[in-house]
Design a protein around this motif. Structure first.
Motif, PDB file in Angstrom:
ATOM      1  N   ARG A 131     -12.638  -6.900  -9.892  1.00  0.00           N
ATOM      2  CA  ARG A 131     -12.846  -5.496 -10.195  1.00  0.00           C
ATOM      3  C   ARG A 131     -12.455  -5.163 -11.640  1.00  0.00           C
ATOM      4  O   ARG A 131     -13.047  -4.295 -12.264  1.00  0.00           O
ATOM      5  CB  ARG A 131     -12.073  -4.625  -9.207  1.00  0.00           C
ATOM      6  CG  ARG A 131     -12.704  -4.610  -7.812  1.00  0.00           C
ATOM      7  CD  ARG A 131     -11.835  -3.952  -6.762  1.00  0.00           C
ATOM      8  NE  ARG A 131     -12.530  -3.837  -5.483  1.00  0.00           N
ATOM      9  CZ  ARG A 131     -12.664  -4.827  -4.613  1.00  0.00           C
ATOM     10  NH1 ARG A 131     -12.137  -6.012  -4.882  1.00  0.00           N
ATOM     11  NH2 ARG A 131     -13.322  -4.643  -3.487  1.00  0.00           N
ATOM     12  N   THR A 166     -19.112  -8.309  -4.893  1.00  0.00           N
ATOM     13  CA  THR A 166     -18.372  -8.890  -3.763  1.00  0.00           C
ATOM     14  C   THR A 166     -19.309  -9.618  -2.800  1.00  0.00           C
ATOM     15  O   THR A 166     -18.909 -10.596  -2.162  1.00  0.00           O
ATOM     16  CB  THR A 166     -17.609  -7.789  -3.006  1.00  0.00           C
ATOM     17  OG1 THR A 166     -18.517  -6.717  -2.670  1.00  0.00           O
ATOM     18  CG2 THR A 166     -16.487  -7.227  -3.864  1.00  0.00           C
ATOM     19  N   TRP A 167     -20.571  -9.169  -2.708  1.00  0.00           N
ATOM     20  CA  TRP A 167     -21.544  -9.853  -1.835  1.00  0.00           C
ATOM     21  C   TRP A 167     -21.886 -11.231  -2.398  1.00  0.00           C
ATOM     22  O   TRP A 167     -22.013 -12.202  -1.655  1.00  0.00           O
ATOM     23  CB  TRP A 167     -22.797  -9.000  -1.705  1.00  0.00           C
ATOM     24  CG  TRP A 167     -23.819  -9.591  -0.770  1.00  0.00           C
ATOM     25  CD1 TRP A 167     -23.865  -9.479   0.595  1.00  0.00           C
ATOM     26  CD2 TRP A 167     -24.940 -10.407  -1.145  1.00  0.00           C
ATOM     27  NE1 TRP A 167     -24.934 -10.161   1.109  1.00  0.00           N
ATOM     28  CE2 TRP A 167     -25.620 -10.740   0.058  1.00  0.00           C
ATOM     29  CE3 TRP A 167     -25.436 -10.870  -2.354  1.00  0.00           C
ATOM     30  CZ2 TRP A 167     -26.761 -11.537   0.056  1.00  0.00           C
ATOM     31  CZ3 TRP A 167     -26.577 -11.667  -2.353  1.00  0.00           C
ATOM     32  CH2 TRP A 167     -27.228 -11.987  -1.167  1.00  0.00           C
ATOM     33  N   ARG A 178     -19.102 -13.832  -1.633  1.00  0.00           N
ATOM     34  CA  ARG A 178     -18.569 -13.745  -0.275  1.00  0.00           C
ATOM     35  C   ARG A 178     -18.244 -15.123   0.301  1.00  0.00           C
ATOM     36  O   ARG A 178     -17.401 -15.236   1.210  1.00  0.00           O
ATOM     37  CB  ARG A 178     -19.557 -13.002   0.629  1.00  0.00           C
ATOM     38  CG  ARG A 178     -20.867 -13.722   0.856  1.00  0.00           C
ATOM     39  CD  ARG A 178     -21.884 -12.816   1.546  1.00  0.00           C
ATOM     40  NE  ARG A 178     -23.114 -13.509   1.907  1.00  0.00           N
ATOM     41  CZ  ARG A 178     -24.095 -13.791   1.050  1.00  0.00           C
ATOM     42  NH1 ARG A 178     -23.967 -13.445  -0.228  1.00  0.00           N
ATOM     43  NH2 ARG A 178     -25.183 -14.407   1.447  1.00  0.00           N
ATOM     44  N   TYR A 185     -17.911   1.751  -9.469  1.00  0.00           N
ATOM     45  CA  TYR A 185     -17.784   1.814  -8.013  1.00  0.00           C
ATOM     46  C   TYR A 185     -18.951   1.089  -7.334  1.00  0.00           C
ATOM     47  O   TYR A 185     -18.756   0.299  -6.400  1.00  0.00           O
ATOM     48  CB  TYR A 185     -17.735   3.266  -7.563  1.00  0.00           C
ATOM     49  CG  TYR A 185     -17.468   3.462  -6.089  1.00  0.00           C
ATOM     50  CD1 TYR A 185     -16.180   3.645  -5.615  1.00  0.00           C
ATOM     51  CD2 TYR A 185     -18.511   3.460  -5.166  1.00  0.00           C
ATOM     52  CE1 TYR A 185     -15.922   3.821  -4.261  1.00  0.00           C
ATOM     53  CE2 TYR A 185     -18.276   3.632  -3.814  1.00  0.00           C
ATOM     54  CZ  TYR A 185     -16.987   3.817  -3.365  1.00  0.00           C
ATOM     55  OH  TYR A 185     -16.745   3.988  -2.018  1.00  0.00           O
ATOM     56  N   ASN A 210     -13.225   1.318  -4.853  1.00  0.00           N
ATOM     57  CA  ASN A 210     -14.107   0.672  -3.881  1.00  0.00           C
ATOM     58  C   ASN A 210     -13.402  -0.547  -3.289  1.00  0.00           C
ATOM     59  O   ASN A 210     -13.748  -1.692  -3.559  1.00  0.00           O
ATOM     60  CB  ASN A 210     -15.416   0.259  -4.554  1.00  0.00           C
ATOM     61  CG  ASN A 210     -16.485  -0.125  -3.546  1.00  0.00           C
ATOM     62  OD1 ASN A 210     -16.205  -0.281  -2.355  1.00  0.00           O
ATOM     63  ND2 ASN A 210     -17.708  -0.285  -4.012  1.00  0.00           N
ATOM     64  N   GLN A 211     -12.392  -0.287  -2.465  1.00  0.00           N
ATOM     65  CA  GLN A 211     -11.667  -1.323  -1.747  1.00  0.00           C
ATOM     66  C   GLN A 211     -11.393  -0.840  -0.326  1.00  0.00           C
ATOM     67  O   GLN A 211     -11.448   0.359  -0.042  1.00  0.00           O
ATOM     68  CB  GLN A 211     -10.346  -1.656  -2.460  1.00  0.00           C
ATOM     69  CG  GLN A 211     -10.524  -2.175  -3.875  1.00  0.00           C
ATOM     70  CD  GLN A 211      -9.229  -2.632  -4.497  1.00  0.00           C
ATOM     71  OE1 GLN A 211      -8.640  -3.627  -4.070  1.00  0.00           O
ATOM     72  NE2 GLN A 211      -8.774  -1.926  -5.526  1.00  0.00           N
ATOM     73  N   ARG A 212     -11.109  -1.765   0.540  1.00  0.00           N
ATOM     74  CA  ARG A 212     -10.890  -1.403   1.936  1.00  0.00           C
ATOM     75  C   ARG A 212      -9.601  -0.623   2.125  1.00  0.00           C
ATOM     76  O   ARG A 212      -9.472   0.167   3.042  1.00  0.00           O
ATOM     77  CB  ARG A 212     -10.863  -2.673   2.793  1.00  0.00           C
ATOM     78  CG  ARG A 212     -12.207  -3.379   2.881  1.00  0.00           C
ATOM     79  CD  ARG A 212     -12.122  -4.608   3.773  1.00  0.00           C
ATOM     80  NE  ARG A 212     -13.419  -5.278   3.883  1.00  0.00           N
ATOM     81  CZ  ARG A 212     -13.625  -6.391   4.578  1.00  0.00           C
ATOM     82  NH1 ARG A 212     -12.598  -6.953   5.241  1.00  0.00           N
ATOM     83  NH2 ARG A 212     -14.810  -6.949   4.636  1.00  0.00           N
ATOM     84  N   PHE A 213      -8.638  -0.860   1.262  1.00  0.00           N
ATOM     85  CA  PHE A 213      -7.367  -0.143   1.363  1.00  0.00           C
ATOM     86  C   PHE A 213      -7.285   0.880   0.233  1.00  0.00           C
ATOM     87  O   PHE A 213      -7.942   0.742  -0.802  1.00  0.00           O
ATOM     88  CB  PHE A 213      -6.184  -1.112   1.301  1.00  0.00           C
ATOM     89  CG  PHE A 213      -6.158  -1.949   0.058  1.00  0.00           C
ATOM     90  CD1 PHE A 213      -5.465  -1.526  -1.075  1.00  0.00           C
ATOM     91  CD2 PHE A 213      -6.824  -3.171   0.002  1.00  0.00           C
ATOM     92  CE1 PHE A 213      -5.439  -2.290  -2.222  1.00  0.00           C
ATOM     93  CE2 PHE A 213      -6.799  -3.941  -1.146  1.00  0.00           C
ATOM     94  CZ  PHE A 213      -6.105  -3.498  -2.261  1.00  0.00           C
ATOM     95  N   GLU A 214      -6.491   1.901   0.426  1.00  0.00           N
ATOM     96  CA  GLU A 214      -6.334   2.952  -0.578  1.00  0.00           C
ATOM     97  C   GLU A 214      -5.519   2.409  -1.750  1.00  0.00           C
ATOM     98  O   GLU A 214      -4.326   2.118  -1.616  1.00  0.00           O
ATOM     99  CB  GLU A 214      -5.632   4.171   0.024  1.00  0.00           C
ATOM    100  CG  GLU A 214      -5.467   5.331  -0.938  1.00  0.00           C
ATOM    101  CD  GLU A 214      -6.791   5.839  -1.451  1.00  0.00           C
ATOM    102  OE1 GLU A 214      -6.905   6.027  -2.679  1.00  0.00           O
ATOM    103  OE2 GLU A 214      -7.706   6.055  -0.638  1.00  0.00           O
ATOM    104  N   SER A 215      -6.156   2.268  -2.898  1.00  0.00           N
ATOM    105  CA  SER A 215      -5.492   1.654  -4.039  1.00  0.00           C
ATOM    106  C   SER A 215      -5.308   2.610  -5.206  1.00  0.00           C
ATOM    107  O   SER A 215      -4.577   2.290  -6.142  1.00  0.00           O
ATOM    108  CB  SER A 215      -6.288   0.437  -4.528  1.00  0.00           C
ATOM    109  OG  SER A 215      -7.581   0.837  -4.960  1.00  0.00           O
ATOM    110  N   VAL A 219     -20.088  -3.525  -5.033  1.00  0.00           N
ATOM    111  CA  VAL A 219     -20.793  -3.944  -3.809  1.00  0.00           C
ATOM    112  C   VAL A 219     -21.584  -5.228  -4.027  1.00  0.00           C
ATOM    113  O   VAL A 219     -21.381  -6.221  -3.299  1.00  0.00           O
ATOM    114  CB  VAL A 219     -21.699  -2.797  -3.304  1.00  0.00           C
ATOM    115  CG1 VAL A 219     -22.494  -3.258  -2.087  1.00  0.00           C
ATOM    116  CG2 VAL A 219     -20.872  -1.566  -2.974  1.00  0.00           C
TER     117      VAL A 219
END
Length: 340
Positions: free
Chosen positions: A260, A165-166, A169, A158, A299-304, A162
Motif C-alpha cells: 500500500r 492485492t488480487w 494473491r 483506495y 482499503n484494508q480489512r481492519f480499521e487502520s 483492489v
C-alpha cells in the motif's frame, strides 16, 4: 547602496529562507512512508530525496507550472511591490513554521499563494496597486486544488489497492513485501523529483519576480542563477529536514504495509508529474502524498486510519488560505508606514 537595493536583497534572502523551510518541511512527503515500511533507511532516504529535489528544480522551468508567471508583471514596481512580496513570504513562512512545530503537514504552495492574495488586498486598501488577478490566482492555485488534489489522490489510491492485492494473491508475504519495498524506493525518488518540479518552479519564479520588481532583471527572463539558487536552498532544506511531520504521516494517520505504501507514493508521484507536464497546475506535494497514504491505508480489512488525526490535518488545510491571507494583509499594513 540604495534603499531599493537593500529591500531587494532582503526579499531575496527571505525567498531563499522560505525555499529552505519548504524543503525542510516537505522532506517527509517523499521519505515518510518509505522509512515507515523500511523500503529505505532514514539517512539514504533523505540523501536521495535531496538529490532528486535538486534535479527536479533545475528541470522545472521546462514545464511552466502556473503560479506567478501569469501575474509577475502586475506586481507594483519598486518598494511597494517588494513590500508586498516580503509580507507574503513572512506570513507563509510563519504559518509553515507553526504547523511544522505541531507536526502538521500543510501546503507551502497554498500558504504562499494565499499570502500573496492577502497582501495584494491590503495593498489595494491603502490605495496602491496590488497583484492583478489575485482572486483568479487564489481560486486556481488554492481553492480548486484544495478540493481536487485530496479527493483524486485518496480515490485512486483506495481503488488501486483492489487490483494490486488480487495480482499478488498467490504470492508469499515475503515476496510481496520485498518487491513492494523496491517499488516504493523508486516511487519515493519519483515523489522527490515531482516535488522539485512543482515547488522548485515557484521558488525560481519568486526570485525572478523579486529581481524584476526591483528593476534588476527584464520581465519574462529565466535566469540560470536564480534557478540554481532556488534548487540549492530547496534541496538543502530537504537534506536537513526534520522528522516531526514525517512522524505524523508515517505513524499518526494510518498503518501501512509495503504494498500500500508503494501504491500511495506511485499515485502521488503520477499526480505531481501530470500536474506539471500536462495540466500546468501547482499541485500540493503534501496534500497529494498525505491523501494517497490515507486512501491506500483505508482499503484494508481492519480499521487502520486514525480519523481523529486525519480530520485535524484537514482542518489546517482549510485554515491555511484564511490564516495566511489575513496575516499577510496585517503585515503589509504594519510595514507600510516604514517601507511604503
Amino acid at each position: 547602496m540604495t534603499a531599493l537595493s537593500l529591500m531587494m536583497y532582503l526579499v531575496l534572502a527571505c525567498t531563499c529562507g522560505f525555499a529552505f523551510l519548504n524543503g525542510f518541511r516537505d522532506a517527509s512527503n517523499s521519505v515518510a512512508a518509505a522509512v515507515r515500511t523500511r523500503a529505505l533507511t532514514p539517512t539514504y532516504a533523505v540523501l536521495v530525496a535531496s538529490f532528486f529535489t535538486f534535479v527536479g528544480t533545475m528541470l522545472s522551468t521546462s514545464f511552466g507550472v502556473y503560479l506567478i508567471s501569469a501575474v509577475e508583471l502586475n506586481v507594483p514596481d519598486g518598494t511597494p511591490g517588494l513590500t508586498l512580496l516580503l509580507a507574503a513570504l513572512l506570513a507563509a513562512g510563519a504559518w509553515g513554521i507553526l504547523c511544522w512545530w505541531r507536526g502538521l503537514p500543510i501546503s507551502s504552495t497554498h500558504a504562499l499563494i494565499s499570502a500573496l492574495a492577502g497582501a495584494s488586498g491590503a495593498s489595494a486598501f491603502l490605495g496602491d496597486d496590488g497583484v492583478h488577478d489575485s482572486l483568479r490566482m487564489l481560486f486556481g492555485g488554492v481553492l480548486l486544488p484544495l478540493v481536487f488534489t485530496p479527493l483524486v489522490a485518496f480515490a485512486f489510491s483506495y481503488l488501486l489497492v483492489v487490483p494490486a492485492t488480487w495480482l499478488v494473491r498467490h504470492s508469499s508475504a515475503a515476496d510481496v513485501n520485498g518487491v513492494s519495498r523496491a517499488g516504493q524506493a523508486v516511487a519515493a525518488c519519483a515523489v522527490a523529483l515531482g516535488h522539485g518540479i512543482q515547488d522548485g518552479q515557484r521558488t525560481g519564479a519568486m526570485l525572478t519576480l523579486t529581481l524584476v520588481t526591483a528593476h534588476a532583471a527584464q520581465p519574462g527572463s529565466i535566469m540560470l542563477g536564480t534557478q540554481l539558487l532556488g534548487a540549492t536552498f530547496l534541496s538543502a532544506g530537504v537534506l536537513f529536514g526534520g522528522w516531526r511531520i514525517a512522524h505524523t504521516i508515517a505513524y499518526r494517520l494510518v498503518s501501512l504495509d509495503p504494498l500500500r505504501g508503494m501504491i500511495a507514493q506511485s499515485v502521488s508521484a503520477t499526480m505531481l508529474f501530470l500536474g506539471a507536464m500536462v495540466f500546468h497546475l501547482p499541485l500540493s506535494t503534501t496534500q497529494a502524498v498525505t491523501s494517497s497514504i490515507v486512501g491506500a491505508g483505508a482499503n484494508q480489512r481492519f480499521e487502520s486510519v486514525i480519523w481523529r488525526n486525519v480530520n485535524r490535518v484537514l482542518r489546517h488545510w482549510v485554515a491555511t488560505p484564511v490564516v495566511c491571507a489575513l496575516l499577510a494583509g496585517v503585515l503589509l499594513l504594519a510595514m507600510h508606514p516604514l517601507l511604503g
